[in-house]
Design a protein around this motif. Structure first.
Motif, PDB file in Angstrom:
ATOM      1  N   GLU A  41       0.828  -1.208   0.000  1.00  6.01           N
ATOM      2  CA  GLU A  41       0.000   0.000   0.000  1.00  6.01           C
ATOM      3  C   GLU A  41       0.860   1.256   0.000  1.00  6.01           C
ATOM      4  N   GLN A  42       1.992   1.205   0.713  1.00  6.06           N
ATOM      5  CA  GLN A  42       2.879   2.357   0.725  1.00  6.06           C
ATOM      6  C   GLN A  42       3.464   2.611  -0.659  1.00  6.06           C
ATOM      7  N   MET A  43       3.733   1.557  -1.401  1.00  7.71           N
ATOM      8  CA  MET A  43       4.253   1.734  -2.754  1.00  7.71           C
ATOM      9  C   MET A  43       3.194   2.353  -3.668  1.00  7.71           C
ATOM     10  N   VAL A  44       1.930   2.016  -3.449  1.00  7.52           N
ATOM     11  CA  VAL A  44       0.855   2.646  -4.218  1.00  7.52           C
ATOM     12  C   VAL A  44       0.794   4.133  -3.888  1.00  7.52           C
ATOM     13  N   ARG A  45       0.935   4.465  -2.615  1.00  4.00           N
ATOM     14  CA  ARG A  45       0.942   5.873  -2.207  1.00  4.00           C
ATOM     15  C   ARG A  45       2.151   6.600  -2.783  1.00  4.00           C
ATOM     16  N   LEU A  46       3.285   5.916  -2.793  1.00  2.32           N
ATOM     17  CA  LEU A  46       4.488   6.496  -3.385  1.00  2.32           C
ATOM     18  C   LEU A  46       4.273   6.791  -4.861  1.00  2.32           C
ATOM     19  N   TYR A  47       3.687   5.842  -5.577  1.00  3.39           N
ATOM     20  CA  TYR A  47       3.401   6.051  -6.999  1.00  3.39           C
ATOM     21  C   TYR A  47       2.475   7.247  -7.197  1.00  3.39           C
ATOM     22  N   ALA A  48       1.456   7.364  -6.338  1.00  4.31           N
ATOM     23  CA  ALA A  48       0.518   8.472  -6.464  1.00  4.31           C
ATOM     24  C   ALA A  48       1.211   9.814  -6.243  1.00  4.31           C
ATOM     25  N   GLN A  49       2.127   9.861  -5.281  1.00  2.00           N
ATOM     26  CA  GLN A  49       2.807  11.128  -5.021  1.00  2.00           C
ATOM     27  C   GLN A  49       3.770  11.483  -6.148  1.00  2.00           C
ATOM     28  N   VAL A  50       4.486  10.490  -6.650  1.00  3.97           N
ATOM     29  CA  VAL A  50       5.392  10.753  -7.767  1.00  3.97           C
ATOM     30  C   VAL A  50       4.603  11.243  -8.976  1.00  3.97           C
ATOM     31  N   SER A  51       3.440  10.641  -9.221  1.00  2.06           N
ATOM     32  CA  SER A  51       2.602  11.074 -10.339  1.00  2.06           C
ATOM     33  C   SER A  51       2.155  12.517 -10.156  1.00  2.06           C
ATOM     34  N   HIS A  52       1.935  12.918  -8.898  1.00  2.00           N
ATOM     35  CA  HIS A  52       1.545  14.303  -8.616  1.00  2.00           C
ATOM     36  C   HIS A  52       2.715  15.260  -8.890  1.00  2.00           C
ATOM     37  N   GLN A  53       3.925  14.827  -8.538  1.00  4.50           N
ATOM     38  CA  GLN A  53       5.087  15.688  -8.730  1.00  4.50           C
ATOM     39  C   GLN A  53       5.559  15.719 -10.182  1.00  4.50           C
ATOM     40  N   LEU A  54       5.280  14.639 -10.908  1.00  2.34           N
ATOM     41  CA  LEU A  54       5.713  14.547 -12.305  1.00  2.34           C
ATOM     42  C   LEU A  54       4.488  14.377 -13.190  1.00  2.34           C
ATOM     43  N   PRO A  55       3.822  15.452 -13.567  1.00  2.73           N
ATOM     44  CA  PRO A  55       2.625  15.347 -14.407  1.00  2.73           C
ATOM     45  C   PRO A  55       2.926  14.645 -15.721  1.00  2.73           C
ATOM     46  N   ALA A  56       1.882  14.132 -16.337  1.00  2.00           N
ATOM     47  CA  ALA A  56       2.036  13.425 -17.611  1.00  2.00           C
ATOM     48  C   ALA A  56       2.616  14.374 -18.659  1.00  2.00           C
TER      49      ALA A  56
END
Length: 248
Positions: A41-56
């Motif tokens: 679950e922490q890795m999912v949260r990590l992915y979500a935060q990275v996606s927020h910091q690095l927009p598509a």
């Protein structure tokens, strides 16, 4: 980017609180122990935060995230592989995991796949990209090796061939995850940092000092990389796992 008080002070006598994930560059991105309750679950949260910091990116080009630690045993490969799986599971995207540790590769061993040629071979023109990328079944995850030659240098980071290679990869995959070797063993880890959109430092909690963490950050920046934050890995649990889950 600043290590938390836990990294500065070392071992503590009180139980650790649930790791916080706060937005913004330099914030601790995750701090759950390896294989501990809630690690996935922490890795999912990590992915979500990275996606927020690095927009598509415009045009759908893939994002490149590199994971690197200061020394062997920090758990960089465990975190990088779990992050790659989280990225795939969260969006069903095409994910490429690049194993950049030519001295102790782990991706091919974990998924029991032989990687016949490396991305180094592709960059040098002696192999095609199709030969260097191995699909892990029908999972949406693929793996590749940066180099298969422990005794020879890889092409320099500023090589036009390397730049073209990563542009090609970003056109083929939605997410590219680089599992880099520890900085204490080799300088290979930062060779491709400039091609990553962001670099995540993996720190073994209560082991690596603040000075060492800041040195690692500086080395990444000198190589042209952009540190996003820190993963505090292998935190101790002084409470039984079932009670830790209840209190978290």
């Amino acid at each position: 980017m600043k290590p938390t008080d836990e990294a500065r002070d070392g071992a503590r006598s009180d139980p650790p609180s649930r790791p916080a994930v706060e937005p913004g560059p330099g914030a601790p991105l995750a701090a759950e122990p390896q294989a501990a309750p809630g690690f996935a679950e922490q890795m999912v949260r990590l992915y979500a935060q990275v996606s927020h910091q690095l927009p598509a990116r415009d045009g759908g080009a893939g994002r490149v995230v590199q994971f690197i630690g200061a020394s062997a045993g920090s758990g960089t490969s465990t975190v990088a592989q779990a992050y790659a799986e989280a990225a795939r599971d969260a969006t069903g995207a095409r994910v490429l995991l690049i194993d950049a540790d030519r001295r102790a590769p782990s991706a091919s061993r974990r998924w029991a796949h032989h990687i016949p040629v490396s991305l180094e071979d592709v960059a040098l023109g002696s192999a095609t990209l199709a030969d260097g990328i191995i699909a892990v079944g029908n999972t949406g995850l693929s793996i590749a090796s940066l180099s298969l030659r422990p005794g020879t240098p890889v092409p320099p980071a500023h090589s036009p061939a390397f730049a073209r290679l990563f542009e090609d990869l970003k056109g083929r995959f939605d997410h590219i995850v680089i599992d880099a070797p520890p900085m204490a063993d080799t300088a290979d880890g930062t060779l491709v940092s400039r091609y990553a959109d962001g670099v995540i430092l993996v720190v073994e909690a209560e082991v690596l000092s603040r000075r060492a963490a800041l040195k690692l950050k500086t080395l990444v920046q000198r190589a042209g990389g952009t540190p996003l934050g820190v993963v505090f890995n292998k935190r101790r649990q002084w409470l039984p796992a079932w009670l830790y889950r209840r209190l978290a």
